[in-house]
Design an enzyme around this catalytic site. Structure first.
Site, short mmCIF file in Angstrom:
data_model
loop_
_atom_site.label_atom_id
_atom_site.label_comp_id
_atom_site.label_asym_id
_atom_site.label_seq_id
_atom_site.Cartn_x
_atom_site.Cartn_y
_atom_site.Cartn_z
N HIS B 336 0.80 -1.22 0.00
CA HIS B 336 0.00 0.00 0.00
C HIS B 336 0.84 1.27 0.00
O HIS B 336 0.36 2.32 -0.38
CB HIS B 336 -0.95 0.02 1.20
CG HIS B 336 -2.06 -0.96 1.07
ND1 HIS B 336 -1.96 -2.26 1.50
CD2 HIS B 336 -3.29 -0.85 0.53
CE1 HIS B 336 -3.09 -2.89 1.25
NE2 HIS B 336 -3.92 -2.06 0.65
N GLY B 337 2.05 1.18 0.45
CA GLY B 337 2.86 2.39 0.44
C GLY B 337 4.19 2.18 1.12
O GLY B 337 4.36 1.24 1.90
#
Lengths: 75, 476
Positions: B336-337
């Site tokens: 996700h990041g």
């Protein structure tokens, strides 16, 4: 071990691990990753059958019968 | 080119009209050109990355099809290496270089790594995963390699789902590219419903919820108290769901109008009865990707190893399941990041899933609605970690939430706004949950249907934030 015996064994082991009662071999038992991995370990340790990703399709397995069939086909 | 912008509306109308006038051959070429224009409109320089991934996997697929058994896996390695390198360089390099510099700095070592400082190429996490799944499926014999480069390129770049999924599998999507598709009124109507409801979720619910979330989650906020953090966390749970599920629905709807069936990406996740169930309903195309291409192969690898070979089936199963679950969720979080809060978000979920299986016999005896309520709240704690600016910030917000409650005017205003926005979603969701299918409004009597469509349209005109806020998942 034939398909019926595999079904019997699978029923025993899945019921023990998931603490759910399975009525019959065609019941939709909501097979999640936890159950599927248990089947992989069972097939390898108990029957010497190595299930690989080529044969596994999570979305198609619904019942004990489906699972037993893939084990028999992999023998 | 945001889905909820006038530019996209004009773009889609032109593409759709040309699509209707074309035969199958030209439809595919048209969609390919349109997809590259769509992607290039964000940043034309990154078209090279999309093309690199496409060319690599096209040839890897072909060579896997032609090679002898022993050599096939090398092409899988090439595909994984190229795609993960793109992802590693453009998404994670700066983060890890910075973390490494800080780490060695603690021991008095000063290094000055070169940072690439580029904006994250939009959709890179989605199309790289999509192409990897194609190559692996060809290797596993589940799919024949696609012979036509342009058709394959369309599978990778199909604009409705290019930048934020659903991450389509070749096995499902390529046959649709290769064969004639039916464009009919029924599909068009259902597609339009998805686009309509998806736009409402995004522009009205998600973007207005964002106005409640952002000020409270701002680390420099002066208006913080436990009650506000609590409401903002609930609001974020709804925001991220409506933002991402809204995007997926629009993608599904646009594709449906053109005769394509994209996979379902969300199945009312906040009605999940446990966290394991939650991951079978939330971002389904990603969670099933991790299950099929990481979790299961890794589990099989451990199972085939000699680790604890003599121990019981139950023991090895539990041990390997927990280890692999932890690794998978950790990477799923990091997907996700580039931030430790994302990694911890994954770890938190692995603990919850593991905990669920340990406590299953007790959990499953809890009343159904209470299970749903508890699962939703556990998921919300995960969203707090996810939304915060880092691990320390997560801790501070969590501490505030359980220690410092204050009911003031702002809290009441927040609560009212939250409840108004939430109620619209809740009614729609509960109807779909009971029916166990989409298109909730279409089950109502005609007069009620049209009244609701009118009401939703008015609310979109009055409160919708069109073309203002980007979709959250674009940053991934």
């Amino acid at each position: 071990m034939d398909q019926q015996n595999i079904i019997h064994k699978l029923k025993e082991i899945i019921e023990k691990q998931t603490e759910k009662t399975i009525k019959d071999e065609f019941e939709d038992i909501d097979i999640d990753s936890f159950t599927m991995m248990l089947v992989i370990t069972f097939a390898d340790q108990e029957l010497g059958v190595k299930l690989d990703m080529e044969k596994l399709d999570f979305d198609k397995f619904k019942s004990l019968n489906d699972l037993a069939k893939v084990i028999v086909d992999s023998k | 080119m945001l889905f909820h912008s006038t530019t996209f509306l004009i773009f889609f109308v032109i593409v759709f009209l040309l699509y209707l006038k074309s035969n199958h051959f030209f439809q595919n070429k048209l969609l390919l050109v349109a997809s590259y224009i769509f992607y290039g409109a964000w940043e034309w320089k990154y078209l090279g990355l999309l093309l690199t991934s496409t060319v690599t996997d096209y040839f890897c697929g072909l060579y896997i099809g032609k090679s002898e058994e022993k050599k096939k896996k090398y092409f899988v390695y090439i595909s994984i290496f190229v795609n993960l390198s793109l992802l590693g360089v453009f998404k994670y390099y700066d983060f890890f270089a910075r973390e490494f510099t800080d780490l060695v700095g603690i021991f008095g070592v000063n290094i000055n790594p070169t940072f690439i400082n580029v904006i994250l190429p939009i959709g890179i996490s989605f199309y790289t995963f999509q192409t990897i799944s194609y190559t692996v499926d060809v290797y596993r014999g589940k799919l024949k390699p696609c012979e036509n480069f342009f058709d394959f390129a369309l599978y990778v770049s199909f604009f409705p789902q290019l930048v934020a999924g659903p991450i389509e599998r070749g096995i499902r999507f390529l046959p649709q590219v290769l064969s004639n598709r039916e464009v009919n009124f029924h599909n068009f109507k259902q597609g339009l419903y998805c686009v309509f409801w998806g736009l409402f979720m995004k522009t009205v619910i998600a973007d207005n919820m964002a106005d409640l979330v952002d000020p409270i989650y701002d680390p420099n906020s002066i208006n913080q108290n436990g009650a506000l953090v609590f409401i903002a966390t609930y609001a974020f749970a709804i925001q991220i769901y409506c933002d991402f599920s809204g995007y997926s629905l629009i993608a599904i709807g646009l594709a449906k109008m053109m005769g394509f069936e994209l996979m379902e990406n969300f199945r009312r996740p906040y009605f999940s009865m446990n966290i394991s169930d939650f991951w079978r309903r939330w971002h389904i195309s990603l969670s099933s990707w991790f299950r099929d291409y990481m979790f299961s192969p890794l589990y099989i690898y451990f199972q085939n190893s000699k680790i604890f070979k003599g121990r019981s089936i139950q023991f090895r199963h539990l041990l390997f399941f927990m280890v692999v679950l932890f690794l998978t969720e950790f990477l799923l979080g990091l997907w996700h990041g580039a931030g430790w809060n994302y990694a911890f978000f994954g770890v938190y979920h692995s603990i919850l899933i593991g905990g669920y299986y340990f406590a299953k016999k007790y959990w499953d005896k809890i009343e159904r609605n209470l299970q749903i309520f508890l699962t939703f709240n556990l998921a919300c704690i995960g969203w707090l970690i996810f939304r915060s600016e880092g691990l320390v910030h997560s801790y501070e917000l969590f501490k505030l939430m359980i220690t410092s409650w204050e009911i003031d005017e702002l809290t009441i205003e927040y609560s009212i706004k939250f409840l108004v926005l939430f109620s619209g979603l809740f009614v729609h969701e509960i109807i779909e949950e009971i029916k166990n299918k989409r298109y909730a409004i279409s089950y109502l009597p005609k007069i009620l249907q049209y009244s609701l469509y009118t009401l939703i349209t008015i609310s979109m005109v009055m409160f919708g934030q069109f073309g203002v806020k980007k979709f959250i998942y674009f940053q991934f």
